[in-house]
Design a protein around this motif. Structure first.
Motif, PDB file in Angstrom:
ATOM      1  N   ALA A  32       0.835  -1.194   0.000  1.00 32.04           N
ATOM      2  CA  ALA A  32       0.000   0.000   0.000  1.00 32.04           C
ATOM      3  C   ALA A  32       0.871   1.245   0.000  1.00 32.04           C
ATOM      4  O   ALA A  32       2.023   1.207   0.421  1.00 32.04           O
ATOM      5  N   VAL A  33       0.306   2.330  -0.469  1.00 29.93           N
ATOM      6  CA  VAL A  33       0.946   3.635  -0.391  1.00 29.93           C
ATOM      7  C   VAL A  33       0.093   4.478   0.542  1.00 29.93           C
ATOM      8  O   VAL A  33      -1.063   4.761   0.257  1.00 29.93           O
ATOM      9  N   LEU A  34       0.684   4.837   1.689  1.00 30.44           N
ATOM     10  CA  LEU A  34      -0.012   5.623   2.710  1.00 30.44           C
ATOM     11  C   LEU A  34       0.920   6.691   3.251  1.00 30.44           C
ATOM     12  O   LEU A  34       2.138   6.533   3.215  1.00 30.44           O
ATOM     13  N   SER A  35       0.346   7.749   3.785  1.00 24.62           N
ATOM     14  CA  SER A  35       1.178   8.774   4.407  1.00 24.62           C
ATOM     15  C   SER A  35       1.765   8.225   5.711  1.00 24.62           C
ATOM     16  O   SER A  35       1.136   7.407   6.395  1.00 24.62           O
ATOM     17  N   GLU A  36       2.975   8.666   6.032  1.00 25.24           N
ATOM     18  CA  GLU A  36       3.612   8.189   7.262  1.00 25.24           C
ATOM     19  C   GLU A  36       2.791   8.489   8.511  1.00 25.24           C
ATOM     20  O   GLU A  36       2.681   7.627   9.384  1.00 25.24           O
ATOM     21  N   PRO A  37       2.194   9.689   8.641  1.00 27.04           N
ATOM     22  CA  PRO A  37       1.396   9.938   9.847  1.00 27.04           C
ATOM     23  C   PRO A  37       0.247   8.949  10.040  1.00 27.04           C
ATOM     24  O   PRO A  37      -0.127   8.624  11.158  1.00 27.04           O
ATOM     25  N   ALA A  38      -0.296   8.429   8.943  1.00 31.70           N
ATOM     26  CA  ALA A  38      -1.420   7.495   9.041  1.00 31.70           C
ATOM     27  C   ALA A  38      -1.010   6.153   9.620  1.00 31.70           C
ATOM     28  O   ALA A  38      -1.846   5.422  10.148  1.00 31.70           O
ATOM     29  N   ARG A  60       3.443  14.742  -3.756  1.00 31.55           N
ATOM     30  CA  ARG A  60       2.218  15.323  -4.297  1.00 31.55           C
ATOM     31  C   ARG A  60       2.090  16.754  -3.804  1.00 31.55           C
ATOM     32  O   ARG A  60       2.663  17.133  -2.783  1.00 31.55           O
ATOM     33  N   THR A  61       1.327  17.535  -4.527  1.00 29.16           N
ATOM     34  CA  THR A  61       1.087  18.911  -4.148  1.00 29.16           C
ATOM     35  C   THR A  61      -0.188  18.965  -3.314  1.00 29.16           C
ATOM     36  O   THR A  61      -1.219  18.428  -3.711  1.00 29.16           O
ATOM     37  N   LEU A  62      -0.092  19.613  -2.168  1.00 32.37           N
ATOM     38  CA  LEU A  62      -1.260  19.786  -1.311  1.00 32.37           C
ATOM     39  C   LEU A  62      -1.662  21.259  -1.303  1.00 32.37           C
ATOM     40  O   LEU A  62      -0.806  22.142  -1.367  1.00 32.37           O
ATOM     41  N   ARG A  63      -2.928  21.510  -1.193  1.00 32.74           N
ATOM     42  CA  ARG A  63      -3.434  22.867  -1.150  1.00 32.74           C
ATOM     43  C   ARG A  63      -4.336  23.048   0.064  1.00 32.74           C
ATOM     44  O   ARG A  63      -5.104  22.158   0.396  1.00 32.74           O
ATOM     45  N   VAL A  64      -4.241  24.203   0.671  1.00 30.98           N
ATOM     46  CA  VAL A  64      -5.132  24.548   1.757  1.00 30.98           C
ATOM     47  C   VAL A  64      -6.317  25.290   1.144  1.00 30.98           C
ATOM     48  O   VAL A  64      -6.126  26.236   0.378  1.00 30.98           O
TER      49      VAL A  64
END
Length: 65
Positions: A32-38, A60-64
């Motif tokens: 799986a590909v998951l964010s480390e905090p998860a 990836r690009t994140l936007r607020v």
């Protein structure tokens, strides 16, 4: 998409939530590909391990909003 000439892989599953992907990874269903905090607790306890893949750029690009 990977670089030219690189074989593409068909996903083993498509799941709607991070929780579902995490559960599938813990069950050994597929990588799986998951964010480390998860999954930081799972990584810390060894329930999951990080697989190095230097040929993949998973940024990836994140936007607020």
């Amino acid at each position: 998409m990977l670089g030219p000439g690189t074989p593409q892989v068909v996903p083993a599953l498509a799941l709607p939530t991070t929780t579902a992907v995490r559960a599938a990874a813990l069950a050994g269903t597929a990588p799986a590909v998951l964010s480390e905090p998860a999954v930081e607790d799972d990584l810390a306890t060894g329930r999951l391990v990080t697989v190095q893949s230097p040929e993949l750029d998973l940024r990836r690009t994140l936007r607020v909003i």
